[in-house]
Scaffold this motif. Sequence first.
Motif: not given
Ligand code: FES
Length: 641
Positions: A36-40, A43-45, A47, A75, A77
């Motif tokens: 979960a690079v963008c922490g949920g 945005v990062c896609g 998860c 996703l 998150c």
């Molecule tokens: Fe980055 Fe779900 S944690 S999109």
Amino acid sequence: MRKFKVTFYPDNKTVEVEGEKTILSAAISAGIYINAVCGGDGVCGRCKVILKKGKVATQPTRHITAEERKHNVYLACLTEIQDDLEVEIPIESRLNLEGLTQEEVNKRMAKDYSTPEDIQQVEQKVSQGFRYFPLTRKIFLDLPRPTLNDNLSDLERIEREIEREFGITVQHTGLTNIRTLGEILRSSDWKVTVVLGGAGVSPEILFIESGDTSERNFGVVFDIGTTTVTGQLLNLNTRQILGTKATYNKQAAFGSDVITRIIYAKDANGLIELHDAVTEDINEIILRLTDEHKVDLNDITMVVCSGNTTMMHLLLKVDPTHIRREPYVPAFSFTSILRASEVEIRINPRGLLFCVPGIASYLGGDVTAGILSCGIHKQEKLNMLIDIGTNGEIVLGNRDFLVACAASAGPAFEGSGVICGMRASRGAVQKVKISSGDLEPTYQVIGEIKPQGICGSGYIDILAEMLATGIIDRNGRIRQIEHHRIRNGEYGREFVVASNTDTATGSDVVVTDTDIDNLKRAKAAIYAACTILLKHMQLDFSVIEHIFIGGGFGTYLDIENAIRIGLIPDIDRNKFIFVGNSSLSGAREIILSEEAKRQADEIARRVTCLELSVEPGYMEEYMAALFFPHTDLTLFPNVKI
Ligand code: FES
């Protein structure tokens, strides 16, 4: 609220969670780490999970293709649980702390040099030689029995003996100890172990045990990072490091950076949830360490925690709101020594907790600990500490002055905001070479498996190699070169580091124009912050004796490549010293030495903070650093362009 069961495969782990929680949050509760690079934030896609059974509510996202939707890919998150679920987590969505050897975990996630040889090497370079005097001590006493002529009370008898034998004046003790004292003394034939704790020459009696247990006195130190929590078990008698464990900070489920967590803490139960998440990490690490090293939890008498200011607030369940509101004042920087049980850390119930004092809202105890462990505050010559973590913290100084700043570099070097970025864990490309002839890359992957993504040290190598081979220009644009690895993609031009047939995910691992832009901004922020600190003191890089590099790169940062891209200055390479996790080593110095604790307090008071956003000239420095290696090439005379 209704509760649902979620079973994760292939782990076959089931957790019960409240409806409206996300699948990501349920996975974290189950101890399964999703990428979960963008922490949920959606945005990062990274998860992506596959729903095998059950009903969910999700939000639209461009990260899920029509084809994936057909196959129930979501996703984690953005997807709320509305039913009992069965969920599969594919390999590319996993964070793999597990599967690494202990040494790899220690070095990469613990960000520390934890084999005995490595520790010795680093400590020889930076050891400050503080006087050994741990914050908790066990003393065995064979007390003279009371007589009609020597009829001091039980407690005074103990205090007199401690003073007589060890020259220590005991300050006080708790009522619980007094209540049980008479029985313990008599049933143990007046042979007892007294556990003293607290700083200074007047400690308190924490507890009293029958017989001689003085051999068993242990402590745990923690670096509580925004991303990773790392703990180290120490024998407080021998100073030996028994083991190191790391885990992802469970707070990541509530946001990847400190700002989102501060905002979350304002929610109804937010502060409690964030506090519980981090104490759960701490307690898990303590349990894993004590299990492995056969240490009884009752014999852990002291915990020292180091971390940024927000992490310390959340650990102590203190509202961090004002950290992000002008004039950015934290609720506290210093605390006295506390009872660990007050914050639900499970060691001996009378064991103690010390939090390394912070400097300001954005310069926490981790920076204090870093300065302490590198000894910058004691040197006559000028030294610099650059700590590259979720943010970049820079310190400049010597025994006469200390200035520091936090560079808002963003977490690009930790894998966030870059398309194929990931933390330095299993499956991350960590070293790269590109052949100048055919532009073919060769790479090394952590865990020696097929690559899943690229970590910070890998990106630094890639940028440097792309520059050296002319794939990118000094502005960071990928050139129009006819090559099967260079193409146009969704995020501009991209270079294929590993093609889908060679990766663990079945997707290409690429570096795009947008990634390069984000990495360039991060490196520019760090370099500009270093320059501004020096300029503020009317100095330049030539006067620096050593630059200590701390943070997640460890020894995997290629200094030559870091200079080539302009992340660090072009000075004598021998001046760079890797210090690994300096926050953890500072905490270690403190738990073993009252003198180190005193100096940490002094450091936190002495450091002058520079607020870069209002510092004249910062913006110009930053803009000038937005080239590889820099707009002004005379600053990088040894870099061949
Ligand atoms: Fe980055 Fe779900 S944690 S999109």
